[in-house]
Design an enzyme around this catalytic site. Structure first.
Site, short mmCIF file in Angstrom:
data_model
loop_
_atom_site.label_atom_id
_atom_site.label_comp_id
_atom_site.label_asym_id
_atom_site.label_seq_id
_atom_site.Cartn_x
_atom_site.Cartn_y
_atom_site.Cartn_z
N ASN A 103 -37.07 -3.91 -19.40
CA ASN A 103 -36.51 -3.67 -18.07
C ASN A 103 -36.89 -2.29 -17.55
OD1 ASN A 103 -33.88 -5.49 -19.42
ND2 ASN A 103 -35.07 -6.24 -17.70
N SER A 149 -26.12 -15.00 -14.90
CA SER A 149 -27.21 -14.16 -14.38
C SER A 149 -27.77 -14.73 -13.08
CB SER A 149 -28.32 -14.12 -15.43
OG SER A 149 -29.48 -13.57 -14.88
N ALA A 150 -28.26 -13.84 -12.24
CA ALA A 150 -28.92 -14.26 -11.00
C ALA A 150 -30.18 -15.06 -11.30
CB ALA A 150 -29.28 -13.04 -10.17
N TYR A 157 -34.27 -18.63 -21.03
CA TYR A 157 -33.08 -17.76 -20.92
C TYR A 157 -32.22 -18.18 -19.72
CZ TYR A 157 -30.35 -13.64 -19.59
OH TYR A 157 -29.32 -12.80 -19.20
N LYS A 194 -28.30 -19.95 -19.53
CA LYS A 194 -27.16 -19.51 -18.71
C LYS A 194 -26.63 -20.66 -17.87
CE LYS A 194 -26.92 -15.15 -19.85
NZ LYS A 194 -25.84 -14.76 -20.74
N ILE A 203 -23.62 -3.72 -21.37
CA ILE A 203 -22.59 -4.03 -20.36
C ILE A 203 -21.21 -4.09 -21.02
CG2 ILE A 203 -21.83 -5.76 -18.66
CD1 ILE A 203 -24.89 -6.52 -18.44
N ASP A 210 -18.92 -8.61 -32.37
CA ASP A 210 -20.35 -8.44 -32.13
C ASP A 210 -21.07 -8.49 -33.47
OD1 ASP A 210 -22.96 -7.16 -31.43
OD2 ASP A 210 -21.96 -6.64 -29.56
N GLY A 259 -44.20 -14.62 -13.79
CA GLY A 259 -42.80 -15.05 -13.64
C GLY A 259 -41.95 -14.16 -12.75
N ASP A 260 -42.46 -12.94 -12.40
CA ASP A 260 -41.67 -12.05 -11.54
C ASP A 260 -41.63 -12.58 -10.11
OD1 ASP A 260 -40.82 -10.16 -13.29
OD2 ASP A 260 -42.27 -8.61 -12.72
#
Ligand code: NAD
Ligand code: UFG
Length: 334
Positions: free
Chosen positions: A198, A124-125, A148, A152, A12, A31, A293-294
């Site tokens: 992903n 993050s959503a 994770y 956030k 991103i 970075d 977890g999905d």
């Protein structure tokens, strides 16, 4: 504006760096290259014909970061640096808290040292957790289900506390939905180190012969075709969201939260079929067990970003698949 992108060499960040440089900003990337490659810098500079600064370093190195902020005369920071594999975060939670939460605190301290108070944070959503209702709006309860997501949310809370303690801070927490796609040049795209988790990078590896087939995690969800549905957002739309947030933050102190999503959701099979159409390739797949977890489905209510930032997604699923295909083809050659 002189803008520092932590984690700017990643997926991103590289697209955002390109967009900001094209918009006339001075971009400096910080970075540690733990999940990216220095070659990306040349490619970004080649596309935009602009020079982009780079310092190799860890965000937890407060002293080094402070020096970079000072030397590059930074005025605003976009904080993308972080570890992002949801599954891995459950296996190595302390590594994730150290990198993502401690790293963010270190960045804030460095910014305080230099007096920079404009920050855009990659959230993050995943902070929402199990949907109480859909689409998720920014007021939806937050209840992340993995380390994770908790990283956030904790950073968002730290930033809220900071903005209460010092009213000059201008902070935007951008809750990304599912970033996919690549720059239209096909020269930069998602290039994860190791085995991808992903959907789109996995499809890329199937096309490039690195994986024999795509495992689709479940076809028995309560969705029209039974596969999971997500709000896929083109990475260049996402990059534009960062620029819109940076502009809006000038004169809007406080800590603000925005969903960056399209407001639509597509199933795994929808994405696969669009990709097959874009690429002219048949993607072999098999249906396997659900991935623990999905969630069956989630998507954004994206009105707040449109109302305040004047931002909404422009690109369609076909643009996402066409650009991904171009990037996948190009990366096969290298
Ligand atoms: P990425 O892994 O491609 O990029 C992250 C970059 O941060 C990498 O270049 C990595 O080398 C760098 N980095 C990691 N830890 C660092 C540290 N301690 N110091 C300095 N650099 C460090 O990931 P991405 O997809 O570009 O994600 C960027 C940000 O957006 C992350 O914070 C991620 O959690 C968040 N996010 C990503 C997604 C997604 O699906 N890609 C969704 C929501 C949020
Ligand atoms: N999927 C498969 N096979 C795969 C990979 C994924 O069927 O090999 C399915 C998943 O089950 C899900 C969909 O494709 O239904 C999307 O899965 P991804 O792993 O691409 O994305 P997630 O929605 O699980 O999560 C991603 C990021 C998170 C981020 C979240 C934000 O991994 O970091 O989007 O919405 F927080």
């Amino acid at each position: 504006m002189n803008i520092l992108l932590t984690g700017g060499m990643g997926y991103i960040g590289s697209h955002t760096a390109l967009l900001l440089a094209n918009a006339g900003h001075q971009v400096h990337i910080y970075d540690n290259l733990c999940n990216s490659n220095i070659g990306t810098l040349d490619r970004v500079q080649k596309i935009c014909s602009k020079s982009i600064g780079f310092s190799e370093g860890d965000v937890r190195d407060t002293e080094k970061l402070t020096k970079v902020l000072r030397d590059a005369k930074i005025e605003a920071v976009i904080h993308l640096a972080g570890l992002k594999a949801v599954g891995e975060s459950s296996q190595k939670p302390i590594e994730y808290y150290a990198n993502n939460v401690q790293g963010s605190i270190s960045l804030i301290q460095a910014m305080q040292m230099v007096g920079i108070k404009t920050l855009v944070f990659s959230s993050s959503a995943t902070v929402y957790g199990d949907p109480v209702y859909l689409p998720y709006d920014e007021d939806h309860p937050t209840s992340p289900t993995n380390p994770y997501g908790r990283n956030k949310l904790q950073v968002e809370e730290i930033l809220r506390d900071l903005s209460v303690s010092d009213k000059e801070w201008q902070i935007a927490c951008l809750r990304y939905f599912n970033p996919v796609g690549a720059h239209e040049s096909g020269l930069i795209g998602e290039d994860p180190n190791g085995i991808p988790n992903n959907l789109m990078p996995v499809i890329g590896q199937v096309v490039n012969g690195k994986l024999p087939l795509l495992n689709i995690f479940g076809d028995d969800y309560d969705t029209p075709d039974g596969t999971g549905k997500r709000d896929y957002i083109h990475v260049m739309d996402l990059a534009e969201g960062h620029l819109a947030a940076l502009i809006w933050l000038q004169g809007n102190p406080g800590c603000h939260t925005f969903n960056l999503g399209s407001g639509d959701s597509y199933s795994v099979l929808d994405l696969l079929h669009h990709f097959e159409k874009a690429s002219g390739q048949k993607i072999p797949y098999q249906i396997v067990e659900r991935r623990p977890g999905d969630l069956p489905e989630y998507y954004a209510k994206a009105d707040k970003a449109e109302k305040f930032l004047g931002w909404k997604t422009k690109r369609k699923l076909s643009d996402i698949c066409n650009s991904s295909w171009l990037w996948i083809k190009n990366s096969r050659k290298s």
